[in-house]
Motif scaffolding. Sequence first.
Motif, PDB file in Angstrom:
ATOM      1  N   TRP A  57       0.657  -1.176  -0.043  1.00 49.60           N
ATOM      2  CA  TRP A  57       0.004  -0.053  -0.150  1.00 49.60           C
ATOM      3  C   TRP A  57       0.944   1.300   0.082  1.00 49.60           C
ATOM      4  O   TRP A  57       0.656   2.205  -0.758  1.00 49.60           O
ATOM      5  CB  TRP A  57      -0.898   0.067   1.244  1.00 49.60           C
ATOM      6  N   HIS A  58       1.974   1.416   0.773  1.00 53.05           N
ATOM      7  CA  HIS A  58       2.823   2.381   1.045  1.00 53.05           C
ATOM      8  C   HIS A  58       3.407   2.660  -0.419  1.00 53.05           C
ATOM      9  O   HIS A  58       3.562   3.623  -0.769  1.00 53.05           O
ATOM     10  CB  HIS A  58       3.690   2.255   2.096  1.00 53.05           C
ATOM     11  N   ARG A  59       4.073   1.422  -0.797  1.00 55.18           N
ATOM     12  CA  ARG A  59       4.837   1.578  -1.955  1.00 55.18           C
ATOM     13  C   ARG A  59       3.907   2.037  -3.262  1.00 55.18           C
ATOM     14  O   ARG A  59       4.288   3.093  -4.089  1.00 55.18           O
ATOM     15  CB  ARG A  59       5.602   0.355  -2.649  1.00 55.18           C
ATOM     16  N   GLU A  60       2.882   1.679  -3.163  1.00 58.38           N
ATOM     17  CA  GLU A  60       1.842   2.010  -4.425  1.00 58.38           C
ATOM     18  C   GLU A  60       1.367   3.439  -4.457  1.00 58.38           C
ATOM     19  O   GLU A  60       1.045   3.943  -5.354  1.00 58.38           O
ATOM     20  CB  GLU A  60       0.683   0.969  -4.514  1.00 58.38           C
ATOM     21  N   ASP A  61       1.174   3.830  -3.109  1.00 59.53           N
ATOM     22  CA  ASP A  61       0.618   5.134  -2.693  1.00 59.53           C
ATOM     23  C   ASP A  61       1.749   6.053  -3.234  1.00 59.53           C
ATOM     24  O   ASP A  61       1.761   7.372  -3.769  1.00 59.53           O
ATOM     25  CB  ASP A  61       0.297   5.304  -1.207  1.00 59.53           C
ATOM     26  N   LEU A  62       3.172   5.857  -3.007  1.00 62.08           N
ATOM     27  CA  LEU A  62       4.213   6.701  -3.314  1.00 62.08           C
ATOM     28  C   LEU A  62       4.251   6.870  -4.902  1.00 62.08           C
ATOM     29  O   LEU A  62       4.269   8.025  -5.576  1.00 62.08           O
ATOM     30  CB  LEU A  62       5.396   6.088  -2.789  1.00 62.08           C
ATOM     31  N   VAL A  63       3.907   5.636  -5.586  1.00 64.76           N
ATOM     32  CA  VAL A  63       3.898   5.779  -7.099  1.00 64.76           C
ATOM     33  C   VAL A  63       2.662   6.588  -7.630  1.00 64.76           C
ATOM     34  O   VAL A  63       3.198   7.367  -8.473  1.00 64.76           O
ATOM     35  CB  VAL A  63       3.897   4.337  -7.584  1.00 64.76           C
ATOM     36  N   ALA A 111      -2.958 -10.572  -1.591  1.00 63.92           N
ATOM     37  CA  ALA A 111      -1.972  -9.351  -1.348  1.00 63.92           C
ATOM     38  C   ALA A 111      -1.012  -9.052  -2.263  1.00 63.92           C
ATOM     39  O   ALA A 111      -0.750  -7.982  -2.380  1.00 63.92           O
ATOM     40  CB  ALA A 111      -1.247 -10.141   0.248  1.00 63.92           C
ATOM     41  N   PHE A 112      -0.648  -9.998  -3.209  1.00 60.21           N
ATOM     42  CA  PHE A 112       0.460  -9.676  -4.142  1.00 60.21           C
ATOM     43  C   PHE A 112      -0.440  -8.857  -5.184  1.00 60.21           C
ATOM     44  O   PHE A 112       0.277  -7.915  -5.825  1.00 60.21           O
ATOM     45  CB  PHE A 112       0.775 -10.945  -4.661  1.00 60.21           C
ATOM     46  N   ALA A 113      -1.659  -8.938  -5.108  1.00 57.76           N
ATOM     47  CA  ALA A 113      -2.244  -8.269  -6.376  1.00 57.76           C
ATOM     48  C   ALA A 113      -2.599  -6.526  -6.193  1.00 57.76           C
ATOM     49  O   ALA A 113      -2.863  -6.023  -7.059  1.00 57.76           O
ATOM     50  CB  ALA A 113      -3.622  -8.688  -6.408  1.00 57.76           C
ATOM     51  N   LEU A 114      -1.804  -6.140  -4.975  1.00 57.48           N
ATOM     52  CA  LEU A 114      -1.992  -4.972  -4.727  1.00 57.48           C
ATOM     53  C   LEU A 114      -1.154  -4.134  -5.740  1.00 57.48           C
ATOM     54  O   LEU A 114      -1.068  -2.869  -5.891  1.00 57.48           O
ATOM     55  CB  LEU A 114      -1.481  -4.541  -3.340  1.00 57.48           C
ATOM     56  N   ARG A 115      -0.036  -4.730  -6.182  1.00 56.17           N
ATOM     57  CA  ARG A 115       0.904  -4.249  -7.134  1.00 56.17           C
ATOM     58  C   ARG A 115       0.441  -3.579  -8.443  1.00 56.17           C
ATOM     59  O   ARG A 115      -0.645  -4.052  -8.926  1.00 56.17           O
ATOM     60  CB  ARG A 115       1.837  -5.310  -7.798  1.00 56.17           C
ATOM     61  N   ASP A 116       0.778  -2.466  -8.943  1.00 54.49           N
ATOM     62  CA  ASP A 116       0.629  -1.778 -10.037  1.00 54.49           C
ATOM     63  C   ASP A 116      -0.878  -1.455 -10.290  1.00 54.49           C
ATOM     64  O   ASP A 116      -1.681  -1.682 -11.291  1.00 54.49           O
ATOM     65  CB  ASP A 116       0.801  -2.792 -11.470  1.00 54.49           C
ATOM     66  N   ALA A 117      -1.546  -0.974  -8.876  1.00 58.86           N
ATOM     67  CA  ALA A 117      -2.994  -0.584  -9.107  1.00 58.86           C
ATOM     68  C   ALA A 117      -2.868   0.676  -9.969  1.00 58.86           C
ATOM     69  O   ALA A 117      -2.099   1.559  -9.698  1.00 58.86           O
ATOM     70  CB  ALA A 117      -3.436  -0.098  -7.808  1.00 58.86           C
ATOM     71  N   PRO A 118      -3.995   0.755 -10.800  1.00 60.74           N
ATOM     72  CA  PRO A 118      -4.012   2.061 -11.626  1.00 60.74           C
ATOM     73  C   PRO A 118      -4.336   3.281 -11.032  1.00 60.74           C
ATOM     74  O   PRO A 118      -4.046   4.437 -11.343  1.00 60.74           O
ATOM     75  CB  PRO A 118      -4.915   1.808 -12.829  1.00 60.74           C
ATOM     76  N   ASP A 119      -5.179   3.145  -9.833  1.00 54.46           N
ATOM     77  CA  ASP A 119      -5.187   4.379  -9.050  1.00 54.46           C
ATOM     78  C   ASP A 119      -5.957   4.066  -7.676  1.00 54.46           C
ATOM     79  O   ASP A 119      -5.794   3.019  -7.250  1.00 54.46           O
ATOM     80  CB  ASP A 119      -6.491   5.223  -9.933  1.00 54.46           C
TER      81      ASP A 119
END
Length: 147
Positions: A57-63, A111-119
């Motif tokens: 979550w933190h990583r994707e939020d940063l992205v 859990a792994f599916a949180l990667r590369d969320a578009p928004d």
Amino acid sequence: MWSSVIAVAGTLLGGALTGLLQMRRERAARDERRAEALRVALGELVAALGDHRRALWHREDLVLNGAGPEAVDAARAQTRATRSAVTSSLVAVCVLEPALTGPARRAALAAFALRDAPDRTALAARREAAITATDDLVAAAGRVMAP
């Protein structure tokens, strides 16, 4: 003569009964050790899933916020560590209780599916799906481990 036969038969039956009782105690102790190992592995898996969800979550939020590459790389390193913890715990659970393989894998994959969320909306939906999958794993474990 009959008293000797009865004494020998009693001795043999007593030895057989003692052996049988000892085998049952050993089996019960082995089953308890296995159940304890499964409880520990499940606890570690559920904790690792939560840690991995938070790190992703933190990583994707940063992205999604357009953070700099240094911050994203640091977050990526953290998610690699948490994913490793998920994987090792997942293997332990699947080996100790094959009946939990399906729910455990679904929880890990969610859990792994949180990667590369578009928004953010997709990220939040994936997070909720991952939490639900973990809850399903815990419920399945409760059913499997119930006496």
